[in-house]
Scaffold this motif. Structure first.
Motif, PDB file in Angstrom:
ATOM      1  N   TRP A   1      -9.442   8.901 -61.756  1.00 37.25           N
ATOM      2  CA  TRP A   1      -9.363   7.864 -60.745  1.00 37.25           C
ATOM      3  C   TRP A   1      -8.152   6.979 -60.976  1.00 37.25           C
ATOM      4  CZ3 TRP A   1     -15.223   6.519 -61.051  1.00 37.25           C
ATOM      5  CH2 TRP A   1     -15.935   7.406 -60.222  1.00 37.25           C
TER       6      TRP A   1
ATOM      7  N   THR B   1      -6.793   1.293 -60.064  1.00 40.03           N
ATOM      8  CA  THR B   1      -7.567   0.319 -59.297  1.00 40.03           C
ATOM      9  C   THR B   1      -9.058   0.502 -59.525  1.00 40.03           C
ATOM     10  OG1 THR B   1      -5.847   0.351 -57.611  1.00 40.03           O
ATOM     11  CG2 THR B   1      -7.957  -0.597 -56.977  1.00 40.03           C
ATOM     12  N   TYR B   2      -9.515   1.747 -59.588  1.00 34.61           N
ATOM     13  CA  TYR B   2     -10.931   2.015 -59.865  1.00 34.61           C
ATOM     14  C   TYR B   2     -11.318   1.472 -61.240  1.00 34.61           C
ATOM     15  CZ  TYR B   2     -11.473   5.161 -55.877  1.00 34.61           C
ATOM     16  OH  TYR B   2     -11.558   5.678 -54.624  1.00 34.61           O
ATOM     17  N   TRP B   3     -10.448   1.666 -62.215  1.00 31.15           N
ATOM     18  CA  TRP B   3     -10.720   1.182 -63.564  1.00 31.15           C
ATOM     19  C   TRP B   3     -10.952  -0.337 -63.529  1.00 31.15           C
ATOM     20  CZ3 TRP B   3      -9.908   4.002 -68.404  1.00 31.15           C
ATOM     21  CH2 TRP B   3      -9.616   5.358 -68.208  1.00 31.15           C
ATOM     22  N   ILE B   4     -10.067  -1.036 -62.829  1.00 29.17           N
ATOM     23  CA  ILE B   4     -10.163  -2.500 -62.756  1.00 29.17           C
ATOM     24  C   ILE B   4     -11.450  -2.920 -62.049  1.00 29.17           C
ATOM     25  CG2 ILE B   4      -9.117  -4.579 -61.762  1.00 29.17           C
ATOM     26  CD1 ILE B   4      -6.377  -3.181 -62.163  1.00 29.17           C
ATOM     27  N   VAL B   5     -11.713  -2.315 -60.897  1.00 32.83           N
ATOM     28  CA  VAL B   5     -12.910  -2.665 -60.130  1.00 32.83           C
ATOM     29  C   VAL B   5     -14.171  -2.403 -60.944  1.00 32.83           C
ATOM     30  CG1 VAL B   5     -14.298  -2.022 -58.111  1.00 32.83           C
ATOM     31  CG2 VAL B   5     -11.827  -2.378 -57.869  1.00 32.83           C
ATOM     32  N   LEU B   6     -14.250  -1.251 -61.587  1.00 32.66           N
ATOM     33  CA  LEU B   6     -15.448  -0.926 -62.371  1.00 32.66           C
ATOM     34  C   LEU B   6     -15.571  -1.817 -63.606  1.00 32.66           C
ATOM     35  CD1 LEU B   6     -15.513   2.944 -61.949  1.00 32.66           C
ATOM     36  CD2 LEU B   6     -17.051   1.252 -60.934  1.00 32.66           C
TER      37      LEU B   6
ATOM     38  N   SER C   1     -19.593  -8.354 -64.135  1.00 35.14           N
ATOM     39  CA  SER C   1     -20.490  -8.967 -63.152  1.00 35.14           C
ATOM     40  C   SER C   1     -21.945  -8.573 -63.412  1.00 35.14           C
ATOM     41  CB  SER C   1     -20.088  -8.548 -61.738  1.00 35.14           C
ATOM     42  OG  SER C   1     -18.775  -8.954 -61.460  1.00 35.14           O
TER      43      SER C   1
ATOM     44  N   CYS D   1     -14.117   7.264 -65.358  1.00 32.88           N
ATOM     45  CA  CYS D   1     -12.841   7.085 -64.646  1.00 32.88           C
ATOM     46  C   CYS D   1     -11.815   8.102 -65.110  1.00 32.88           C
ATOM     47  CB  CYS D   1     -12.297   5.675 -64.880  1.00 32.88           C
ATOM     48  SG  CYS D   1     -13.200   4.369 -64.055  1.00 32.88           S
TER      49      CYS D   1
ATOM     50  N   THR E   1     -19.380   0.014 -70.805  1.00 34.66           N
ATOM     51  CA  THR E   1     -17.987   0.002 -70.355  1.00 34.66           C
ATOM     52  C   THR E   1     -17.252   1.245 -70.842  1.00 34.66           C
ATOM     53  OG1 THR E   1     -18.055  -2.411 -70.389  1.00 34.66           O
ATOM     54  CG2 THR E   1     -15.878  -1.391 -70.266  1.00 34.66           C
TER      55      THR E   1
ATOM     56  N   ILE F   1     -14.569  -4.943 -63.740  1.00 38.10           N
ATOM     57  CA  ILE F   1     -15.071  -6.209 -63.198  1.00 38.10           C
ATOM     58  C   ILE F   1     -16.562  -6.088 -62.865  1.00 38.10           C
ATOM     59  CG2 ILE F   1     -14.911  -7.786 -61.212  1.00 38.10           C
ATOM     60  CD1 ILE F   1     -11.838  -7.258 -61.313  1.00 38.10           C
ATOM     61  N   LEU F   2     -16.965  -4.924 -62.374  1.00 37.40           N
ATOM     62  CA  LEU F   2     -18.392  -4.707 -62.088  1.00 37.40           C
ATOM     63  C   LEU F   2     -19.246  -4.755 -63.355  1.00 37.40           C
ATOM     64  CD1 LEU F   2     -18.422  -1.991 -59.287  1.00 37.40           C
ATOM     65  CD2 LEU F   2     -19.173  -4.369 -59.128  1.00 37.40           C
TER      66      LEU F   2
END
Length: 130
Positions: A71, A74-79, A85, A66, A59, A81-82
């Motif tokens: 970036w 939004t990219y920070w949040i998506v990545l 996941s 990022c 992370t 969450i990835l």
């Protein structure tokens, strides 16, 4: 020497992030019979700290990427969450795909703990990256 290492990491952060994710995959896919066992390590929950450390580094690398790419949030949040996941998916794969492995929800919690630790660290130190 330290400055040269920092520059090398910074210049290759995307590649290092992918390599680290692959290292985690290989470690999680390694059959259980190839992993060391020691009862005193179990007493210290060593395995959980390893999981947390692996995902803390992953992370952190994602956040550095990022930041380097500048970036949007939004990219920070998506990545982020990835990464969470990915930790869950690896546990599912240990139950269903990898031989001599089993899923452990506590490992997923440890993975998530490491990711959240990186999040806290970056929130506290983001001033140093500007």
């Amino acid at each position: 020497m330290v400055k040269k290492i920092k520059i090398t990491i910074w210049n290759n952060i995307g590649l290092l992030t992918i390599l680290w994710a692959l290292i985690i995959l290989v470690l999680c896919a390694t059959p259980g019979s190839y992993l060391p066992t020691a009862s005193w390590l179990e007493m210290l929950s060593f395995d959980k700290w390893v999981h947390a450390g692996l995902f803390f580094i992953l992370t952190s690398l994602v956040f550095l990427l990022c930041f380097k790419k500048q970036w949007d949030f939004t990219y920070w949040i998506v990545l982020f969450i990835l990464t969470l996941s990915y930790g869950g998916l690896l546990e599912i794969m240990q139950a269903l795909v990898f031989s001599e492995r089993s899923a452990d929800w506590q490992d997923f919690v440890a993975n998530s703990f490491g990711s959240f630790g990186a999040l806290v660290l970056f929130k506290k130190t983001k001033v140093y990256f500007h």
